[in-house]
Design an enzyme around this catalytic site. Structure first.
Site, PDB file in Angstrom:
ATOM      1  N   PRO A  43       1.434  -1.530  -0.218  1.00  0.00           N
ATOM      2  CA  PRO A  43      -0.127   0.407  -0.115  1.00  0.00           C
ATOM      3  C   PRO A  43       1.136   1.305   0.531  1.00  0.00           C
ATOM      4  CG  PRO A  43      -0.581  -1.165   2.311  1.00  0.00           C
ATOM      5  CD  PRO A  43       0.240  -2.185   1.392  1.00  0.00           C
ATOM      6  N   PRO A 226      51.790  -6.242  18.996  1.00  0.00           N
ATOM      7  CA  PRO A 226      52.381  -6.199  20.819  1.00  0.00           C
ATOM      8  C   PRO A 226      52.151  -7.619  21.569  1.00  0.00           C
ATOM      9  CG  PRO A 226      50.484  -4.930  20.792  1.00  0.00           C
ATOM     10  CD  PRO A 226      50.270  -5.777  19.070  1.00  0.00           C
ATOM     11  N   ASP A 249      59.365 -15.445  16.797  1.00  0.00           N
ATOM     12  CA  ASP A 249      60.410 -14.426  17.914  1.00  0.00           C
ATOM     13  C   ASP A 249      59.876 -14.710  19.162  1.00  0.00           C
ATOM     14  OD1 ASP A 249      62.413 -13.644  16.777  1.00  0.00           O
ATOM     15  OD2 ASP A 249      61.230 -11.384  15.912  1.00  0.00           O
ATOM     16  N   LYS A 271      64.763 -18.233  20.858  1.00  0.00           N
ATOM     17  CA  LYS A 271      65.742 -18.777  21.830  1.00  0.00           C
ATOM     18  C   LYS A 271      66.686 -18.745  22.080  1.00  0.00           C
ATOM     19  CE  LYS A 271      64.210 -22.842  22.573  1.00  0.00           C
ATOM     20  NZ  LYS A 271      63.531 -24.737  22.299  1.00  0.00           N
ATOM     21  N   GLY A 303      55.229  -7.133  17.474  1.00  0.00           N
ATOM     22  CA  GLY A 303      54.537  -5.413  16.840  1.00  0.00           C
ATOM     23  C   GLY A 303      55.252  -6.262  14.557  1.00  0.00           C
ATOM     24  N   ASP A 304      55.727  -5.123  14.968  1.00  0.00           N
ATOM     25  CA  ASP A 304      56.193  -4.374  12.970  1.00  0.00           C
ATOM     26  C   ASP A 304      57.328  -5.274  12.034  1.00  0.00           C
ATOM     27  OD1 ASP A 304      54.789  -3.253  10.554  1.00  0.00           O
ATOM     28  OD2 ASP A 304      57.113  -3.091  10.574  1.00  0.00           O
ATOM     29  N   ALA A 333      54.927  -1.878  18.733  1.00  0.00           N
ATOM     30  CA  ALA A 333      54.539  -1.137  19.966  1.00  0.00           C
ATOM     31  C   ALA A 333      54.511   0.127  20.171  1.00  0.00           C
ATOM     32  CB  ALA A 333      56.036  -1.696  20.611  1.00  0.00           C
ATOM     33  N   MET A 384      63.663  -0.870  23.016  1.00  0.00           N
ATOM     34  CA  MET A 384      64.328  -1.844  23.968  1.00  0.00           C
ATOM     35  C   MET A 384      65.474  -0.238  24.804  1.00  0.00           C
ATOM     36  SD  MET A 384      65.881  -3.819  20.478  1.00  0.00           S
ATOM     37  CE  MET A 384      65.346  -2.682  19.294  1.00  0.00           C
TER      38      MET A 384
HETATM   39  N1  SAH Z   1      59.390  -5.009  15.841  1.00  0.00           N
HETATM   40  C1  SAH Z   1      59.007  -4.960  17.032  1.00  0.00           C
HETATM   41  C2  SAH Z   1      59.478  -4.231  18.183  1.00  0.00           C
HETATM   42  C3  SAH Z   1      60.712  -5.300  18.117  1.00  0.00           C
HETATM   43  S1  SAH Z   1      62.010  -4.155  19.023  1.00  0.00           S
HETATM   44  C4  SAH Z   1      57.511  -3.605  16.705  1.00  0.00           C
HETATM   45  O1  SAH Z   1      57.299  -3.036  15.338  1.00  0.00           O
HETATM   46  O2  SAH Z   1      57.399  -3.359  18.353  1.00  0.00           O
HETATM   47  C5  SAH Z   1      61.890  -4.751  20.750  1.00  0.00           C
HETATM   48  C6  SAH Z   1      61.171  -3.348  21.687  1.00  0.00           C
HETATM   49  O3  SAH Z   1      60.099  -3.503  21.112  1.00  0.00           O
HETATM   50  C7  SAH Z   1      61.000  -4.272  23.470  1.00  0.00           C
HETATM   51  O4  SAH Z   1      62.262  -4.332  24.272  1.00  0.00           O
HETATM   52  C8  SAH Z   1      60.358  -2.559  23.301  1.00  0.00           C
HETATM   53  O5  SAH Z   1      60.596  -1.531  24.054  1.00  0.00           O
HETATM   54  C9  SAH Z   1      59.092  -3.088  22.134  1.00  0.00           C
HETATM   55  N2  SAH Z   1      58.121  -3.684  22.926  1.00  0.00           N
HETATM   56  C10 SAH Z   1      57.208  -5.171  21.980  1.00  0.00           C
HETATM   57  N3  SAH Z   1      56.668  -5.203  22.265  1.00  0.00           N
HETATM   58  C11 SAH Z   1      56.144  -4.373  23.723  1.00  0.00           C
HETATM   59  C12 SAH Z   1      55.217  -4.445  24.758  1.00  0.00           C
HETATM   60  N4  SAH Z   1      54.462  -5.910  24.870  1.00  0.00           N
HETATM   61  N5  SAH Z   1      55.255  -3.924  25.779  1.00  0.00           N
HETATM   62  C13 SAH Z   1      56.063  -3.188  25.249  1.00  0.00           C
HETATM   63  N6  SAH Z   1      57.138  -2.519  25.245  1.00  0.00           N
HETATM   64  C14 SAH Z   1      57.271  -3.579  24.270  1.00  0.00           C
END
Ligand code: SAH
Length: 480
Positions: A43, A226, A249, A271, A303-304, A333, A384
């Site tokens: 309708p 992370p 890693d 390791k 991370g990346d 991170a 780091m």
């Molecule tokens: N490729 C990774 C970095 C590797 S170097 C990235 O893109 O995140 C490793 C460092 O990353 C650590 O020593 C710390 O400083 C940081 N990191 C990685 N994971 C983390 C987390 N969950 N919390 C805090 N710092 C982190």
């Protein structure tokens, strides 16, 4: 099986939708997309439907449902909110041998409209025969995550060269082998990587060769994020689920690793052997050896892969050895930890840029010495840096930044045991010592770090600042 699964070609066939609201509109849209000649009856029509009718995209009947509307129709969808009307439509359709679907009424429906995952021309349809449509939707979401978006392009490519494939592989077994290769080998990866011409070339070359080329190994450098498993990207998940081998890693958590294909070989290359990490050259050799055996290798990194992850070196090594590679980015991170600590890395009032730094590695000391990092409106995110926090803070204070600059340490960011400690450049080393901060931890330096105090939202917030410690040295940490 209660229902017979069926994909119907409704192209250019007259079909009827009864109803004038939003549901009817969605049903009409899907039928139009499939090329049907849609007629809609009600309708009244909601504004968009009325506009489509006005524009001649579909024809209409105005008024209450009449059986004559079914004349010449191949199927009908009843989308009115009146069960009596829907019942009458279903009964009239049955008399005329027309398939009817009544929206949300399985008992009245002769055909059901499934939940769909669309990778056209590949389509996956899911039905629970009306028993639990909500579960069908959940399954759909699951498949959406897993099915590569390039699959549609792969199927379209296969369709284009179907005749050649049939001519080249006469028996079904060898043809199936070819399609397996097409799906598992380099062609799908090339399509995913926006290289359609190369994908087609690879397929044609395989068609001309004596048989499908042996499986070609490949390596994907994949960012695992992370630690929080929900922060993995869809592409990372898909790549993990196809991997034959995963080289991972130390920073990659068990929950993320569990998402890899169940029978994939998992190799820990993070390791520490007698205090030393597995040498980078050894990782290079492992990746190469597995890829050369025709396996799909995932090099999984925290991370990346391209942010302090040595991904650049690994990519260069693999390409120099002619291995097919791809890189799947991950949430780094700095981005993840800042978000989980309530710290905006940039802010209109406080920070116009961000600098990602490491306090570790070949040239870190030089980089720190060579740059002032004195811009108070730049946020520094230091990877780091825990072990060198004292030296870093002293260096920054002596050359560039005030001892009052806000800082935060985020330990185990995004994980259940995350701790956020907020202080200033002047107080941070002592705070880190007092709270026995462990790696992995990220250091954020800049005014934005103070936001954690009000906006930290992940985990419990504990004011652990001892009496007498100024407000700016509050320690926020989770309860666990
Ligand atoms: N490729 C990774 C970095 C590797 S170097 C990235 O893109 O995140 C490793 C460092 O990353 C650590 O020593 C710390 O400083 C940081 N990191 C990685 N994971 C983390 C987390 N969950 N919390 C805090 N710092 C982190």
């Amino acid at each position: 099986m209660r229902l017979y699964p069926l994909f119907a070609d409704v192209g250019d066939l007259p079909v009827l939708v009864v109803g004038g609201g939003g549901v009817a509109k969605r049903k009409a849209q899907a039928l139009l997309d499939a090329g049907a000649r849609v007629r809609i009856g009600a309708p009244r029509f909601e504004p968009e439907l009325a506009a489509w009718i006005e524009a001649g995209q579909l024809q209409s009947f105005h008024g209450e449902f009449e059986p004559a509307w079914l004349e010449g129709m191949w199927l009908v969808i009843a989308a009115t909110d009146d069960r009596g009307v829907n019942q009458r439509i279903a009964a009239c359709a049955k008399e005329r041998r027309i398939f009817a679907n009544v929206v949300d009424d399985a008992a009245l429906s002769r055909f059901h409209v499934p939940a769909v995952v669309d990778r056209s021309p590949l389509v996956v349809a899911i039905s629970t025969a009306g028993a639990a449509p909500a579960i069908a939707r959940r399954v759909r979401e699951l498949l959406e995550r897993v099915l590569d978006h390039a699959l549609g392009r792969l199927v379209a490519l296969a369709e284009r060269h179907r005749a050649r494939v049939v001519a080249r592989f006469a028996d079904t077994a060898s043809r199936r082998g070819f399609y397996d290769w097409l799906h598992d080998g380099s062609v799908l990866a090339l399509l995913r990587n926006a290289r359609p011409a190369e994908a087609e070339q690879a397929m044609l070359a395989a068609l001309e060769a004596a048989g499908p080329a042996p499986a070609q190994g490949s390596v994907a450098l994949v960012g695992a994020g992370p630690g929080h498993p929900g922060l993995l990207t869809l592409q990372a998940l898909r790549t993990l689920q196809q991997a034959d081998v995963v080289l991972y890693d130390q920073l990659v958590g068990d929950e993320v690793l569990a998402m890899a294909r169940r029978d994939a070989e998992r190799i820990d290359v993070g390791k520490r052997c007698g205090g030393r990490q597995v040498a980078q050259e050894h990782t290079h050799r492992l990746m190469l050896a597995h890829a050369r055996e025709g396996r799909r290798v995932v090099r999984l990194k925290g991370g990346d892969p391209f942010v302090f992850g040595r991904g650049g070196e690994e990519l260069a090594f693999l390409r120099a050895h002619g291995v097919a590679c791809e890189v799947v980015p991950g949430i780094t991170a700095a981005v993840a930890c800042a978000a989980f600590a309530g710290i905006p890395l940039t802010h209109r009032d406080h920070a116009q840029s961000v600098c990602l730094l490491t306090a570790h590695g070949k040239d870190a000391a030089d980089a720190w010495a060579g740059q002032a990092h004195g811009d108070p409106r730049q946020t520094l995110a230091v990877y780091m840096g825990v072990e060198k926090i004292e030296a870093l803070a002293a260096q920054l204070i002596s050359r560039a930044r005030s001892a009052e600059t806000s800082c935060a340490i985020i330990e185990n960011g995004t994980l259940p045991q995350q701790r956020v400690i907020v202080g200033t450049l002047g107080t941070l080393p002592a705070l880190a010592r007092r709270h026995a901060v462990q790696t992995p931890a990220l250091l954020i330096i800049g005014e934005v770090a103070a936001f954690a105090r009000q906006h930290a939202w992940f985990g419990a917030l504990v004011d652990a600042g001892p009496a007498g410690v100024p407000d700016r040295q509050v320690c926020l940490e989770t309860a666990c």
